[in-house]
Design an enzyme around this catalytic site. Structure first.
Site, PDB file in Angstrom:
ATOM      1  CE  LYS A  44      38.737  48.194  52.247  1.00 51.47           C
ATOM      2  NZ  LYS A  44      37.491  48.871  52.715  1.00 51.47           N
ATOM      3  N   GLY A  53      33.504  46.848  50.725  1.00 52.08           N
ATOM      4  CA  GLY A  53      33.441  45.871  51.809  1.00 52.08           C
ATOM      5  C   GLY A  53      34.279  46.293  52.991  1.00 52.08           C
ATOM      6  N   GLY A  80      37.438  46.131  55.664  1.00 47.92           N
ATOM      7  CA  GLY A  80      38.876  45.928  55.519  1.00 47.92           C
ATOM      8  C   GLY A  80      39.321  44.536  55.913  1.00 47.92           C
ATOM      9  CB  VAL A  83      37.386  43.750  50.679  1.00 48.74           C
ATOM     10  CG1 VAL A  83      37.947  44.168  49.318  1.00 48.74           C
ATOM     11  CG2 VAL A  83      35.935  43.333  50.538  1.00 48.74           C
ATOM     12  N   GLY A  84      40.091  43.812  52.269  1.00 52.46           N
ATOM     13  CA  GLY A  84      41.493  44.238  52.345  1.00 52.46           C
ATOM     14  C   GLY A  84      42.429  43.065  52.566  1.00 52.46           C
ATOM     15  CD  GLU A  87      49.095  59.257  53.804  1.00 50.17           C
ATOM     16  OE1 GLU A  87      49.259  59.472  55.030  1.00 50.17           O
ATOM     17  OE2 GLU A  87      48.063  59.520  53.195  1.00 50.17           O
ATOM     18  CB  CYS A 123      46.903  61.628  57.541  1.00 47.07           C
ATOM     19  SG  CYS A 123      47.142  62.111  55.820  1.00 47.07           S
ATOM     20  CD  GLU A 168      46.611  60.025  62.804  1.00 47.24           C
ATOM     21  OE1 GLU A 168      46.800  60.736  61.817  1.00 47.24           O
ATOM     22  OE2 GLU A 168      46.624  58.778  62.759  1.00 47.24           O
TER      23      GLU A 168
END
Length: 473
Positions: A169, A200, A202, A205-206, A244, A280, A378
């Protein structure tokens, strides 16, 4: 390329919902493509296909899986121009950076996994037993938008080489480059169901992948908050998890007698400004010796002039737009927070209204304290926080005073730099101008994640161990 299909069980099919997600060019703010808005029905089809393909794929000798991957790599390389073009359009990443880091480096990564695969210790003899590494099973890969190819390659190539089957995904913001990967797997003749692509959101689908009973592992790259959500969902059925996540990485410049800090400033700027700070591992906190503040400040201003902002199709431009209106607003809010918290603006500042694209110029804050929001959070944009330290003890304390631990850097006399680097709480630390090593493990300490990607350790992540107690009669 037809972006309005899903790739499931070796076939290009319509999404179950019949609805689509628009893909915007952040440099022009124009919609130029759309992909299916996948849902749990599509995930179920993909999970069943991947589950059915698993026994045969896992049983193949590694040499056969490597042969498949060699064919894939040849086709993948032939797509270079198309991949550069589509990445510029969907992400806004400038041409030069896209070519070298977004595309060409993924060929290096893929080659590295293929070459290292035979060295993964799949069988180990113990004093009274033998341990075997086997595939985890069906792996759901959830990837972010900032490196549309790189984050995908880091997951699917080692997972498949180790005998797993995959459901990918990609981010809804930058899903298009993944279609070229699906096309390459199809043309390379991979068995049906080994690789599946479901686009899709998150939240749909996630989450569906994380909860599906036929998915054995979730490999996620994204924000720490997103990783926690996915991890909780996956643990409801005790899946393997690899995360991650975010970072707020320190870059420590040690004093030198020449007072020339040109090289470390360039290294820091390349990390935090290229890709518009949407990395990141970006060195977003620059730690400098207090005694050298005035000297370094002047060099920061001069060198920053090299980091031009503009049309990402221009081969001379170094920074394109940020990826979306959401990113533009978030970064702008943090720049305002920095001003409100009392940090001093050295260059850059609040961006203009994004009439033609989401452009934000490199921004540097001086006189930053490590408890300010801009130093703790962040930002994921081209915003650098400069913090002074009195001695190495204080530099180390500042570097480690963060909930993250993904990346760091130290520049100075090599032995002294290494000694300091060993004490920084981060999964990766760069010493001086040392390059990245594709064979090294990549991952974070603290809230920067679980598990490792890259090299042999990244391949081991997609295996599970079985011990056979086999020394008796």
């Amino acid at each position: 390329m037809n972006f309005e299909k899903l790739y499931i069980n070796g076939e290009w099919i319509d999404g179950a919902s019949g609805t689509f997600i628009d893909v915007e060019n952040p440099a022009t703010r124009k919609i130029f493509a759309r992909v299916p808005a996948g849902n749990e029905v599509d995930v179920d089809k993909a999970a069943k296909a991947a589950h059915a393909a698993l026994p045969e794929w896992a049983a193949l000798p590694l040499s056969v899986r490597i042969n498949f991957m060699e064919k894939f790599l040849t086709i993948f390389r032939s797509q270079e121009k198309d991949l550069i073009d589509i990445t510029i359009k969907e992400l806004g990443s400038p041409w030069a950076f896209t070519k070298s880091s977004q595309v060409e480096y993924q060929y290096v990564r893929t080659r590295s996994y293929i070459d290292l695969a035979p060295d993964v210790p799949m069988v180990e003899k113990m004093p009274l037993s033998t341990t075997y590494r086997e595939p985890v099973g069906v792996v759901g890969c959830i990837t972010p938008w900032n490196y549309p190819l790189g984050q995908v390659i880091q997951k699917i190539i080692p997972a498949m080489l180790m005998g797993n089957t995959v459901i990918l995904k990609p981010s809804q913001h930058t899903p298009l480059s993944s279609y070229y990967l699906a096309d390459a797997f199809e043309k390379a003749g991979f068995p049906k169901g080994v690789f599946n692509l479901v686009t899709g959101r998150g939240g749909e689908v996630g989450n569906a992948m994380s909860a599906h009973p036929l998915v054995d592992m979730i490999s996620f790259t994204g924000s720490t908050s997103g990783g926690i959500t996915v991890g909780k969902k996956a643990l409801e059925s005790v899946k393997h998890i690899s995360l991650e996540l975010g970072g707020k990485s320190p870059y420590v410049i040690l004093p030198n007698e020449s007072h020339d800090y040109t090289e470390p400033i360039h290294l820091c700027f390349n990390s935090i400004f290229l890709n518009s700070g949407q990395t990141c591992t970006a060195f977003s906190r620059l730690l400098i010796p207090e005694a050298e503040k005035e000297t370094i400040e002047k060099q920061l201003v001069e060198i920053a002039k090299e980091y031009t902002v503009g049309d990402p199709t221009d081969h001379t431009v170094k920074l394109g737009p940020v990826s979306s209106m959401q990113q533009y607003r978030k970064i702008s809010e943090y720049i305002q927070k920095g001003l409100d918290e009392g940090a001093r603006l050295l260059i850059g500042g609040l961006p203009e209204t994004p009439d033609h694209g989401y452009y934000i110029h490199p921004t540097i804050f001086m006189d930053v304290k490590n408890d300010m929001s801009i130093a703790k959070d962040e930002i994921f944009g081209p915003v650098l926080c400069v913090i002074t330290y009195k001695d190495e003890k204080e530099a180390l304390a500042i570097a480690n005073d963060t909930r993250y631990g993904l990346n760091a850097g130290v520049y100075g006399p090599k032995e002294k730099a290494i000694a300091l680097a060993k004490r920084i709480q981060a999964g990766n630390v760069y010493i001086n101008s040392s390059p990245r090593d594709t064979a090294a493990p990549f991952g974070g300490y603290k809230e920067s994640g679980l598990g490792r990607e890259g090299g042999i350790y990244g391949m081991i992540e997609f295996t599970q161990q079985k011990a056979l107690f086999d020394t008796g009669k």
